[in-house]
Design a protein around this motif. Structure first.
Motif, PDB file in Angstrom:
ATOM      1  N   SER A  70       0.802  -1.222   0.000  1.00 19.68           N
ATOM      2  CA  SER A  70       0.000   0.000   0.000  1.00 19.68           C
ATOM      3  C   SER A  70       0.838   1.276   0.000  1.00 19.68           C
ATOM      4  N   VAL A  71       2.157   1.163   0.238  1.00 19.93           N
ATOM      5  CA  VAL A  71       3.016   2.337   0.337  1.00 19.93           C
ATOM      6  C   VAL A  71       3.519   2.745  -1.044  1.00 19.93           C
ATOM      7  N   GLU A  72       3.419   4.045  -1.343  1.00 16.34           N
ATOM      8  CA  GLU A  72       4.029   4.591  -2.553  1.00 16.34           C
ATOM      9  C   GLU A  72       4.687   5.919  -2.194  1.00 16.34           C
ATOM     10  N   VAL A  73       6.006   5.974  -2.285  1.00 21.42           N
ATOM     11  CA  VAL A  73       6.740   7.183  -1.929  1.00 21.42           C
ATOM     12  C   VAL A  73       6.795   8.150  -3.099  1.00 21.42           C
ATOM     13  N   ALA A  80       5.487  15.476  -6.739  1.00 18.63           N
ATOM     14  CA  ALA A  80       6.307  14.991  -5.639  1.00 18.63           C
ATOM     15  C   ALA A  80       5.643  15.333  -4.308  1.00 18.63           C
ATOM     16  N   ASN A  81       5.568  14.344  -3.416  1.00 16.92           N
ATOM     17  CA  ASN A  81       5.078  14.637  -2.075  1.00 16.92           C
ATOM     18  C   ASN A  81       6.169  15.354  -1.281  1.00 16.92           C
ATOM     19  N   THR A  84       9.587  13.477  -0.746  1.00 18.67           N
ATOM     20  CA  THR A  84      10.388  13.397  -1.967  1.00 18.67           C
ATOM     21  C   THR A  84      10.949  14.762  -2.337  1.00 18.67           C
ATOM     22  N   GLN A  85      10.142  15.802  -2.238  1.00 19.88           N
ATOM     23  CA  GLN A  85      10.610  17.153  -2.567  1.00 19.88           C
ATOM     24  C   GLN A  85      11.761  17.569  -1.655  1.00 19.88           C
ATOM     25  N   GLN A  86      11.632  17.307  -0.363  1.00 18.23           N
ATOM     26  CA  GLN A  86      12.669  17.729   0.575  1.00 18.23           C
ATOM     27  C   GLN A  86      13.977  16.971   0.365  1.00 18.23           C
ATOM     28  N   ILE A  87      13.898  15.705   0.017  1.00 20.64           N
ATOM     29  CA  ILE A  87      15.123  14.959  -0.285  1.00 20.64           C
ATOM     30  C   ILE A  87      15.731  15.467  -1.585  1.00 20.64           C
ATOM     31  N   ALA A 182      12.311  15.971  -9.610  1.00 16.75           N
ATOM     32  CA  ALA A 182      11.102  16.080  -8.796  1.00 16.75           C
ATOM     33  C   ALA A 182      10.091  17.057  -9.374  1.00 16.75           C
ATOM     34  N   GLY A 183      10.519  17.920 -10.302  1.00 17.86           N
ATOM     35  CA  GLY A 183       9.603  18.877 -10.898  1.00 17.86           C
ATOM     36  C   GLY A 183       9.229  20.020  -9.978  1.00 17.86           C
ATOM     37  N   THR A 184      10.049  20.255  -8.932  1.00 19.07           N
ATOM     38  CA  THR A 184       9.718  21.278  -7.944  1.00 19.07           C
ATOM     39  C   THR A 184      10.637  22.495  -7.998  1.00 19.07           C
TER      40      THR A 184
END
Length: 254
Positions: A70-73, A80-81, A84-87, A182-184
């Motif tokens: 059920s996990v999707e990072v 990007a959540n 992910t954005q912060q990394i 990440a597209g951010t």
């Protein structure tokens, strides 16, 4: 970002000298392990070896999670959540730690002790180009996710999302991991917009860069395969670009 030692700024995770990027990134110990109440499913031991395959891209200390399906990072084509954005922008594991602590479906996780530099170590850092992580999780953890910042990019990361773990004792599987954008944040490729180790880990010399994301170059995009280094700023493609895959992971059930 907080001052509680959990959410880490660019400078705290990515020390300016580039010699000890993992000091606050949870060493080689387990980042988090969920409840031992595994309903009779005994713990399984895994060794995950992550190797940097690029000629000029250092990685932040790699983070690995073992989890249920059920996990999707992250996923290509999605926004990007926050973890992910912060990394990808800052090398900041704080939001990922929060996700791990709050998500029962993530059964175990670990982070590396130091950044991973290219095998030839062009910056003469003495840092490794591969690391082993050891994890234990109950049988409900059937998948692995891996993520690490591509340090000499604006918002690039290398990763694998939800790939199967080996299911038998003394078995292994090998995965190749590509780089993603990440597209951010716009890819300016300017040292002033990158974390300081983007320069020092590869070229040496005095650190140059920023501790903070710049809203003036923010981008409202989605995760895509990374386009590589184009030479539009301070990063010579001959030094910093790479061919995919960017990393290889060997995952063993012991």
């Amino acid at each position: 970002m907080t001052d509680d030692g959990q959410q880490l700024s660019r400078r705290s995770v990515l020390t300016a000298g580039g010699a000890a990027l993992g000091g606050l990134t949870l060493g080689g110990a387990s980042v988090a392990a969920q409840s031992d109440n595994d309903n009779g499913n005994g713990a399984r031991s895994y060794r995950v070896t992550i190797t940097n395959l690029t000629p000029g891209q250092p990685f932040t200390p790699p983070a690995v999670a073992l989890h249920r399906p059920s996990v999707e990072v992250f996923a290509v084509g999605n926004e990007a959540n926050e973890p992910t954005q912060q990394i990808a922008e800052n090398g900041n594991l704080g939001p990922l730690l929060e996700l791990i602590e709050e998500t029962d479906a993530i059964r175990a996780s670990a982070a590396g002790e130091s950044p991973l530099v290219p095998k030839d170590d062009p910056g003469d850092t003495g840092l490794p180009y591969y690391q082993e992580l050891h994890l234990e999780a109950d049988a409900s953890a059937r998948y692995l996710t891996f993520i690490s910042m591509l340090i000499a990019t604006n918002d690039g990361f290398v990763g694998l999302d939800t790939v199967p773990l080996p299911r038998e004792t003394n078995s292994s599987v090998t995965y190749y991991a590509n780089g993603y954008d990440a597209g951010t944040e716009q890819n300016t490729e300017l040292f002033e917009d990158l974390v300081p180790p983007a320069k020092t880990l590869i070229l040496g010399g005095e650190p140059e860069g920023t501790d903070e994301s710049d809203p003036d170059i923010a981008e409202d995009g989605v995760i895509t395969p990374h386009p590589g280094i184009k030479g539009v700023g301070n990063l010579p493609p001959s030094v910093y670009d790479w061919d995919e895959p960017a990393a290889v992971l060997q995952v063993e059930q012991l």
